[in-house]
Scaffold this motif. Structure first.
Motif, mmCIF file in Angstrom:
data_model
loop_
_atom_site.group_PDB
_atom_site.id
_atom_site.type_symbol
_atom_site.label_atom_id
_atom_site.label_comp_id
_atom_site.label_asym_id
_atom_site.label_seq_id
_atom_site.Cartn_x
_atom_site.Cartn_y
_atom_site.Cartn_z
ATOM 1 N N GLU A 118 -16.214 6.619 -3.279
ATOM 2 C CA GLU A 118 -15.691 7.959 -3.554
ATOM 3 C C GLU A 118 -14.163 7.973 -3.437
ATOM 4 O OE1 GLU A 118 -19.707 9.937 -1.618
ATOM 5 O OE2 GLU A 118 -17.807 10.041 -0.534
ATOM 6 N N ALA B 115 -8.851 8.881 -10.215
ATOM 7 C CA ALA B 115 -8.648 10.187 -10.861
ATOM 8 C C ALA B 115 -7.166 10.547 -10.868
ATOM 9 C CB ALA B 115 -9.449 11.273 -10.145
ATOM 10 N N VAL B 116 -6.488 10.280 -9.776
ATOM 11 C CA VAL B 116 -5.048 10.564 -9.719
ATOM 12 C C VAL B 116 -4.312 9.650 -10.695
ATOM 13 C CG1 VAL B 116 -2.980 10.518 -8.267
ATOM 14 C CG2 VAL B 116 -5.108 11.485 -7.376
ATOM 15 N N ARG C 28 0.816 -1.209 0.000
ATOM 16 C CA ARG C 28 0.000 0.000 0.000
ATOM 17 C C ARG C 28 0.855 1.267 0.000
ATOM 18 N NH1 ARG C 28 -5.207 0.655 0.971
ATOM 19 N NH2 ARG C 28 -5.864 2.773 1.433
ATOM 20 N N ALA D 272 -6.642 6.540 0.978
ATOM 21 C CA ALA D 272 -6.685 5.802 -0.279
ATOM 22 C C ALA D 272 -5.335 5.116 -0.490
ATOM 23 C CB ALA D 272 -6.997 6.749 -1.438
ATOM 24 N N ALA E 110 -10.006 14.622 -14.302
ATOM 25 C CA ALA E 110 -10.617 13.304 -14.530
ATOM 26 C C ALA E 110 -12.087 13.450 -14.901
ATOM 27 C CB ALA E 110 -10.449 12.416 -13.297
ATOM 28 N N ALA F 209 -12.761 6.391 -6.425
ATOM 29 C CA ALA F 209 -12.896 7.275 -7.592
ATOM 30 C C ALA F 209 -11.805 8.347 -7.579
ATOM 31 C CB ALA F 209 -14.281 7.918 -7.615
ATOM 32 N N VAL F 210 -11.499 8.868 -6.407
ATOM 33 C CA VAL F 210 -10.452 9.890 -6.302
ATOM 34 C C VAL F 210 -9.082 9.269 -6.616
ATOM 35 C CG1 VAL F 210 -9.234 11.430 -4.709
ATOM 36 C CG2 VAL F 210 -11.739 11.355 -4.700
#
Lengths: 320, 319
Positions: free
Chosen positions: B94, B101-102, A35, B121, A101, B97-98
């Protein structure tokens, strides 16, 4: 795989890792490493350091954790229970990424990303979906939607593609994997199933050179090959580099392409740039656009390209 | 001496946990053995630590003690509310999704990833099937973040650009074709100007907030997206003109797909197409035509056609 990490990098990583671990109590070491982009040894080293952290008047350790049998166990959280606030650069980049995006094809504009953006904006004290201060322009050619649908369905497309290096148009069968835009141009990366019997290969095509596109209705199994990151083929060290010298006023033409290096000479009026050359043909056209005050410095075999290219075009005007 | 990461973690914890601001003397006493002996050595180390913590975004508060044993000494602490990220409360979808987006914007910079981690995230990989490369070298994004704040605060800014000092009222930022532009009013000339953000040299200095009224601006209309339409000067040579350009196949089809059928002036029997192309900037127009190599030819106006021929001759004859 050992690399030197600065104290700054190690501390920053710890400050995001600790709150995340505290919410979870026990996590396999391998998962933590994956991670946070570290090796298991690096995670262990950093967490063990953190566990040494202690201040009076605490009798116990301030950060109560231990690693046993490949699992990280967290005790009662005391400090570092929340991540550090976002820096202004982090907040800026994050919001730009989200807003950009939202302008990409195939994004659900009523979906999770918009909800996420609104929550982020509220927490950061930023404007929500409409930001009057920052405009992000991403225009897309019509073919992008079809290509993207083919990516989703793992569908073979037939495309008539013009290749400038040999000035030939050929019909190609491609399984598109990704579409992307870089410096205003759109590209599709996919598996080129070959002209004739040649081996399948991952190739990137410029969408503005696709003369016609046909969805074949043939589907293939999703391939598991990793895609190169968009734009990375320009950085491919195998590509030959050329060094050009040109007036700074013409730099804008060169900057349409990924440039490795720009050096300003003579008080900034002249620049030397180093860039990857994908084909000799392309470099010739660039040189003729740059004209008489620009030249190839290296490699020597390309120093005359501008002259031969200018001559070929002049012939057209002379015969006209 | 302690490992630097251990020392920094301890210092951070101490400043977060303390109920009273602490002087350097008190800090080194609490963190016994972590700082070098002697005031100047420990002061030097502490200053470096403080700078590093501030660089990663830790807000360290200071005050000068009045009265008492510590009178005149600077004391330090961290305000937990300013340190901690406010609860954002993203749902799992969410957050994903972020993260996507990155990944989709190739913002593979350390900053965007750090932001994702702070939000709980994971790592942005190459999972996006539609992506856009957005430039983000650290020096550029630092300038952009400063400009972004100055725009919101209506603060004037100063910077070096093309070796000249500029003082401007920043109106907005525009990302176009892979470049960031600052749209601003030049305070010296009172005119609207556009600056390439990556060409700003050195640091952006921000003035006082509320220094100007921001008019409503359409940032996308600040300058034409097509370089052929950008006039560099106000001279007559840069009024809007129309050129006639013949393009051979297959590039003619590609161009028609891009410009639309209304740009077609005439179709030739050999498949070539004559296009009507508007321009203001003759240099950009010439560069555009030459990009087609021998597959395109300017037919009119004469000054553009002869300009191209002259350009090619001097390129051919250049030393």
């Amino acid at each position: 795989m050992s690399r030197r990490r600065t104290s700054e990098q190690r501390l920053s990583r710890l400050l995001v890792m600790l709150p995340w671990l505290m919410e979870r109590e026990s996590v396999p070491l391998a998962e933590v490493a994956e991670r946070f982009g570290l090796s298991e040894a690096e995670v262990t080293e950093d967490l063990e350091l953190a566990s040494l952290c202690g201040l009076p008047p605490y009798a116990d350790e301030l950060i109560d954790l231990f690693i046993d049998d490949g699992v990280v166990f967290m005790g009662v959280p005391r400090v570092f229970t929340r991540p550090l606030q976002l820096t202004s650069v982090e907040a800026f980049e994050l919001l730009v990424a989200v807003r950009a995006a939202l302008r990409l094809p195939g994004v659900d504009r009523d979906g999770a990303l918009v909800r996420g953006l609104n929550k982020l904006a509220a927490a950061l004290g930023e404007p929500g979906i409409i930001d009057e201060d920052v405009t992000i322009e991403i225009e897309q050619p019509p073919a992008v939607d079809d290509l993207l649908e083919a990516v989703r369905r793992v569908e073979v497309v037939g495309m008539e593609y013009w290749s400038p290096s040999n000035d030939e148009t050929a019909l190609r069968r491609v399984v598109p994997r990704q579409v992307f835009t870089d410096r205003g141009r759109w590209y599709v990366t996919g598996i080129d199933t070959g002209l004739g019997a040649s081996i399948d290969a991952i190739r990137t095509f410029r969408i503005d050179r696709i003369i016609s596109l046909e969805r074949t209705g043939e589907f293939v199994d999703p391939p598991d090959e990793e895609l190169p990151a968009p734009g990375e083929w320009f950085g491919d060290p195998a590509l030959t580099r050329a060094r050009l010298r040109l007036p700074a006023s013409l730099l804008w033409m060169v900057e349409k392409y990924p440039v490795d290096e720009i050096d300003h000479l003579d008080g900034g009026d002249v620049v030397e740039v180093v860039l990857a050359v994908t084909s000799e043909h392309w470099l010739a056209r660039l040189m003729v656009r740059l004209g008489p005050s620009a030249e190839v410095i290296e490699p020597e075999r390309w120093c005359d390209l501008r002259r031969s290219a200018a001559e070929v075009i002049l012939q057209r005007y002379d015969s006209g | 001496m302690a490992n630097p990461v251990e020392r920094l973690t301890n210092l951070l914890a101490l400043l977060l946990e303390t109920s009273n601001p602490l002087s350097l003397h008190q800090i080194t006493a609490e963190l016994a053995g972590m700082y070098p002996e002697g005031l100047s050595a420990s002061r030097g180390q502490f200053e470096r630590d403080k700078r590093l913590l501030r660089e990663i975004g830790v807000p360290i508060e200071t005050e000068v003690a009045v009265g008492g044993d510590e009178a005149g000494q600077t004391r330090y602490w961290i305000d937990r509310h300013r340190y901690e990220l406010a609860e954002v409360d993203l749902d799992d979808d969410e957050r994903r999704a972020v993260q996507l987006a990155v990944a989709a914007t190739r913002s593979r910079s350390d900053s965007a990833q750090a932001a994702l981690w702070k939000l709980g995230a994971g790592r942005a990989g190459s999972e996006a099937i539609a992506a856009a490369s957005i430039p983000n070298p650290p020096q550029l994004t630092t300038a952009l973040a400063v400009l972004r704040e100055a725009i919101a605060a209506r603060a004037a800014v100063e910077f070096e650009y093309r070796s000249a000092a500029r003082a401007v009222e920043p109106l907005g930022l525009l990302l176009r074709h892979g470049f960031w532009y600052l749209v601003a009013i030049d305070r010296e000339h009172g005119e609207r100007r556009t600056f390439r953000a990556d060409r700003i040299e050195g640091e952006v200095v921000v003035g006082e907030a509320g220094a100007f009224e921001r008019p409503s601006v359409d940032l996308a209309a600040a300058f034409p997206a097509d370089p052929k339409l950008i006039a560099i000067s106000d001279s007559d040579s840069e009024v809007l003109r129309t050129a006639l350009v013949r393009v051979d196949q297959p590039q003619a089809s590609l161009l028609e797909g891009d410009l639309g059928p209304q740009s077609v002036h005439r179709r030739g029997e050999d498949g070539s197409v004559e296009f009507s192309i508007e321009y203001r900037n003759p240099e950009a127009m010439r560069a555009w035509v030459l990009g087609f190599g021998p597959d395109a030819e300017v037919l009119a106006p004469d000054e553009l056609r002869f300009g191209v021929i002259e350009w090619l001759r001097s390129t051919l004859e250049a030393r």
